[in-house]
Write an enzyme that holds these catalytic residues in place. Structure first.
Site, PDB file in Angstrom:
ATOM      1  N   GLU A 217       0.847  -1.191   0.000  1.00 41.56           N
ATOM      2  CA  GLU A 217       0.000   0.000   0.000  1.00 41.56           C
ATOM      3  C   GLU A 217       0.889   1.250   0.000  1.00 41.56           C
ATOM      4  OE1 GLU A 217      -3.145   2.060   3.188  1.00 41.56           O
ATOM      5  OE2 GLU A 217      -1.974   0.271   3.718  1.00 41.56           O
ATOM      6  N   TRP A 218       0.516   2.222  -0.828  1.00 44.17           N
ATOM      7  CA  TRP A 218       1.262   3.471  -0.877  1.00 44.17           C
ATOM      8  C   TRP A 218       0.738   4.422   0.194  1.00 44.17           C
ATOM      9  CZ3 TRP A 218       5.502   5.424  -3.089  1.00 44.17           C
ATOM     10  CH2 TRP A 218       5.668   6.808  -3.069  1.00 44.17           C
ATOM     11  N   LEU A 219       1.649   4.943   1.022  1.00 39.98           N
ATOM     12  CA  LEU A 219       1.292   5.888   2.076  1.00 39.98           C
ATOM     13  C   LEU A 219       2.043   7.191   1.836  1.00 39.98           C
ATOM     14  CD1 LEU A 219       1.487   3.517   5.195  1.00 39.98           C
ATOM     15  CD2 LEU A 219      -0.574   4.265   3.982  1.00 39.98           C
ATOM     16  N   ASP A 318      13.294  -3.640  13.970  1.00 38.58           N
ATOM     17  CA  ASP A 318      14.276  -2.786  13.278  1.00 38.58           C
ATOM     18  C   ASP A 318      13.778  -1.340  13.310  1.00 38.58           C
ATOM     19  OD1 ASP A 318      16.515  -2.063  11.863  1.00 38.58           O
ATOM     20  OD2 ASP A 318      15.810  -2.814   9.932  1.00 38.58           O
TER      21      ASP A 318
END
Length: 411
Positions: A217-219, A318
């Site tokens: 998904e692009w955020l 991380d």
């Protein structure tokens, strides 16, 4: 065309080779004119007479000439048979002409082949296969029309791909890294299942052509504010409250950067951290020439350093500043995980390793899930894992930094 075959008088009474040439012109075209007067080397010490011919072609280039280009092979070919008393020069003087009927001039021969580097970064087959996978997962036809390079971390290539209406985040690596992307997808899904903090939803992953990939998904990320970072602290605390009855570890091994991260289920946290975190990194570092004189002493001291009660928590694994942010609307989000169940303090410690998060983050976290006493001493031990991993990935000064941290822990 001229017939220039040399003929020699080899009668026994002749002391010289007398070349005779038939110079009768047989061509109305260009007549090569050679100076064929024999010149001899009469040096007293020479046992043979060496004929020396000037075979330089001379051309008649008058305007009425069609400019035929003679091409002579003038390489001398000597007969060195032991029974011969003379070296017999044998020249191939047959003229060779370019008789192309449509050319009235000498035709220069240029290499006009265009030489363009049209190699795309990736084969179009890869993009087609990824588009097809996205279409299959979403149930809607997707064909990427725009592919913009964006940051993909230290080890991957990142792209924003769009069909003009919807955009996805694509990470690409070598085909051999497919398991790394699969583990990332599984970790994101496990964090999504907690319904606590925002993470990008993984849509598709696998191998396309000769590359491994993951589509997320692009955020759209913004800067956030103190409220955003306080909310991130609270939401990370909520995720850390997700535990496991199987102990410490995870269902599969994954990676920290590109380094393998071993997640074998272990009941005791101290044992897990010695064997599968620091101990494993020390082994890799020694193979790369790292020298850590106090490493064994440190590993032996860990049971005395980790005396607090640890419950397995789902951790990001991380969590430095490059793997956290806020959307344009201010919603906190974390990504690029190295997920497993461990001591929640490993996440908090790493947020302090490379510059630290805003103070509002720690305030929000401690309000929701206060840290145990002794965290300030333990955080250096936990961050040593990441510094050793940086040495294994990048080498350089990380070895000396790790040794300083070991000395600090053992003081």
């Amino acid at each position: 065309m001229c017939l220039l075959t040399p003929k020699f008088d080899l009668t026994p009474h002749s002391s010289f080779l007398t070349p005779k040439f038939d110079l009768t012109p047989h061509s109305s075209l260009l007549t090569p004119n050679f100076d064929l007067t024999p010149k001899f080397d009469l040096t007293p010490h020479s046992s043979l007479l060496t004929p020396n011919f000037d075979l330089t072609p001379k051309f008649d280039l008058t305007p009425h000439s069609s400019l035929l280009t003679p091409n002579f092979d003038l390489t001398p070919n000597f007969d060195l048979t032991p029974h011969s008393s003379f070296l017999t020069p044998n020249f191939d003087l047959t003229p060779k002409f370019d008789l192309t009927p449509h050319s009235s001039l000498l035709t220069p021969n240029f290499d006009l082949t265009p030489n363009f580097d049209l190699t795309p970064n990736f084969d179009l087959t890869m993009w087609t296969q990824i588009d097809a996978q996205i279409s299959q997962v979403t149930g809607e036809k997707f064909q990427s029309q725009q592919r913009r390079s964006v940051g993909g971390g230290c080890i991957n290539q990142g792209y924003a791909i769009s069909n003009g209406e919807i955009t996805y985040f694509l990470k690409i690596n070598q085909a051999s890294q497919a398991a790394m992307f699969e583990a990332e997808a599984m970790g994101l899904k496990e964090m999504l299942a907690t319904a606590s903090i925002r993470v990008p939803n993984p849509l598709s992953w696998g191998v396309a052509d000769n590359s491994s990939y993951i589509v997320l998904e692009w955020l759209e990320l913004g800067s956030g504010n103190s409220n955003s970072w306080e909310e991130m602290g609270r939401k990370l605390a909520a995720m850390h409250k997700t535990s496991s009855s199987q102990g410490f570890g995870w269902k599969i091994n994954n990676t920290i950067g590109s380094t393998p991260q071993i997640n074998t289920w272990t009941a005791d946290w101290t044992e897990f951290y010695i064997k599968h975190r620091l101990g494993y990194q020390f082994q890799l570092a020694r193979r790369k020439g790292g020298n850590f004189p106090s490493s064994e002493k440190l590993l032996a001291a860990i049971p005395e350093l980790l005396t607090h009660q640890v419950q397995p928590s789902l951790v990001h694994g991380d969590l430095w500043g490059g793997n956290a942010g806020c959307t344009n609307s201010g919603e906190p989000v974390i990504f690029d995980p190295a997920t497993y169940f461990g001591d929640r303090e490993v996440d908090i410690a790493m947020t302090e390793l490379f510059g630290g998060f805003p103070a509002a983050f720690y305030q929000g976290y401690n309000k929701a899930f206060p840290l145990d006493p002794g965290y300030e001493q333990r955080k250096t031990l936990y961050n040593l894992y990441h510094i050793l991993n940086h040495f294994n990935l990048f080498g350089g000064s990380y070895a000396s930094q790790a040794n300083r941290m070991i000395d600090q822990i053992l003081r």
